[in-house]
Design an enzyme around this catalytic site. Structure first.
Site, PDB file in Angstrom:
ATOM      1  N   SER A 221       0.838  -1.197   0.000  1.00 65.25           N
ATOM      2  CA  SER A 221       0.000   0.000   0.000  1.00 65.25           C
ATOM      3  C   SER A 221       0.877   1.252   0.000  1.00 65.25           C
ATOM      4  O   SER A 221       1.881   1.313   0.708  1.00 65.25           O
ATOM      5  CB  SER A 221      -0.934   0.006   1.220  1.00 65.25           C
ATOM      6  OG  SER A 221      -0.202  -0.071   2.425  1.00 65.25           O
ATOM      7  N   GLY A 223      -0.546   4.506   0.487  1.00 64.83           N
ATOM      8  CA  GLY A 223      -1.509   5.522   0.887  1.00 64.83           C
ATOM      9  C   GLY A 223      -2.561   5.765  -0.173  1.00 64.83           C
ATOM     10  O   GLY A 223      -3.052   4.818  -0.804  1.00 64.83           O
ATOM     11  N   GLY A 252      -5.116   0.306   6.227  1.00 63.57           N
ATOM     12  CA  GLY A 252      -4.257  -0.776   5.751  1.00 63.57           C
ATOM     13  C   GLY A 252      -4.742  -2.137   6.199  1.00 63.57           C
ATOM     14  O   GLY A 252      -4.671  -3.119   5.440  1.00 63.57           O
ATOM     15  N   ASP A 253      -5.258  -2.224   7.428  1.00 64.93           N
ATOM     16  CA  ASP A 253      -5.809  -3.488   7.924  1.00 64.93           C
ATOM     17  C   ASP A 253      -7.044  -3.880   7.123  1.00 64.93           C
ATOM     18  O   ASP A 253      -7.251  -5.062   6.819  1.00 64.93           O
ATOM     19  CB  ASP A 253      -6.182  -3.363   9.403  1.00 64.93           C
ATOM     20  CG  ASP A 253      -5.047  -2.804  10.243  1.00 64.93           C
ATOM     21  OD1 ASP A 253      -3.884  -3.086   9.916  1.00 64.93           O
ATOM     22  OD2 ASP A 253      -5.329  -2.091  11.217  1.00 64.93           O
TER      23      ASP A 253
END
Length: 317
Positions: A221, A223, A252-253
């Site tokens: 990732s 952002g 992100g999770d």
């Protein structure tokens, strides 16, 4: 079924104030409590999508009870080990005037050697066979930073698919055990390789280093700019939809939860990446520690732009 292991969970408390003022009394206009920790967030997203999940790890004290009850209320099955220490409480301060948020994470309780050994024995002797087991988050004081390496290696001997989301020593040691999936962000990957990564080719090339070390799939990732799915055979790049972001906490999770959930359902790599990106964006749309909602994920899904990189282009580093 997707199992998650969170060794350093938290009770996340968000306080919202009209305007944060130094050296004066700041009164909260809203208070929100959520069960926290990266693996727990993955379980919450999988449950929101209608999937089966089991949250495992370490909990302790009053905060631990609150976390467990909150997960039960969300319909998430749990099988935590209990420790003598108090589960940490993380604080998020939200300033309505500026729109800024300040996140203060506690280090977590000290885990005694025998408490750490108990969770290792449980996972080693665990006879359930989930579709994936996700090891995610920081390692609490008292536990070796290399703990994920041991847990992933043991899971691999049982033929289980594993995912790892960690940083620093925990990431480096965990990669040595060859997890199925690794999910770093740009900064975690830069710390792993030891230098700044500028541009798409550099990011993909660094991710391919993990593939050469035995990882099957890297979900990277960057952002709001991009996300990547890199395997030995395919490289996909996703451009997230444009949103009005409120909080990046848990994005992100949520991305990892979306990807793993779709992969266990037999989806293609590009479809799984699209779901992960939509889940991350949907979480960023919610305030504080609130995670994504399925209705928002479905709405954003068609706005995710995907393109495939040719292997020859992706390997130029």
């Amino acid at each position: 079924m997707i199992a998650t292991v969170t060794l350093n969970p938290s009770l996340d408390k968000m306080l919202t104030v009209d305007a944060l003022v130094a050296d004066d009394t700041n009164r909260a206009v809203a208070v929100r409590l959520d069960p926290g920790g990266k693996g727990i967030n993955v379980s919450r997203v999988v449950r929101e999508f209608g999937g089966q999940t089991l949250a495992m790890g370490l909990l302790g004290g009053h905060n631990g009870e609150l976390v467990k009850h909150a997960l039960t209320d969300e319909g998430i099955s749990t099988d935590f080990n209990w420790i003598d220490g108090e589960t940490r409480e993380n604080l998020i301060l939200a300033d309505k005037r500026t729109g800024e948020q300040y996140r203060i994470n506690a280090p977590g309780p000290y885990v005694r050697v025998e408490e750490g050994d108990r969770i290792k024995r449980k996972l080693s002797g665990w006879d359930r066979r989930p579709d994936f087991i996700v090891f995610s988050g920081s390692v609490p004081p008292g536990m070796a930073k290399e703990i994920y390496q041991e847990l992933i290696a043991d899971a691999r001997t049982k033929g289980l698919k594993t995912a790892l989301d960690a940083d620093g020593t925990a990431l480096r040691a965990g990669v040595a055990a060859k997890p199925t999936v690794v999910k770093p962000n740009r900064y975690e990957l830069e710390r792993y390789v030891g230098h700044e990564l500028k541009g798409e080719v550099a990011l993909v090339g660094a991710s391919q280093e993990l593939i050469r070390e035995g990882v099957e799939l890297v979900i990277l990732s960057d952002g709001p700019h991009a996300a990547y799915a890199i395997s030995a055979a395919e490289v996909w790049v996703a451009t997230p939809p444009r949103i009005e972001a409120q909080s990046a906490v848990g994005a992100g999770d949520s991305m990892l939860g979306g990807v793993i959930w779709r992969l266990t359902g037999g989806a293609s790599l590009q479809e799984a990446l699209a779901w992960g990106v939509a889940a991350g964006a949907a979480t960023a749309m919610t305030p504080g520690t609130e995670l994504c909602h399925l209705r928002d994920v479905k709405m954003l899904l068609e706005q995710v732009q995907l393109r495939r990189l040719e292997a020859v282009d992706a390997s130029r580093v």
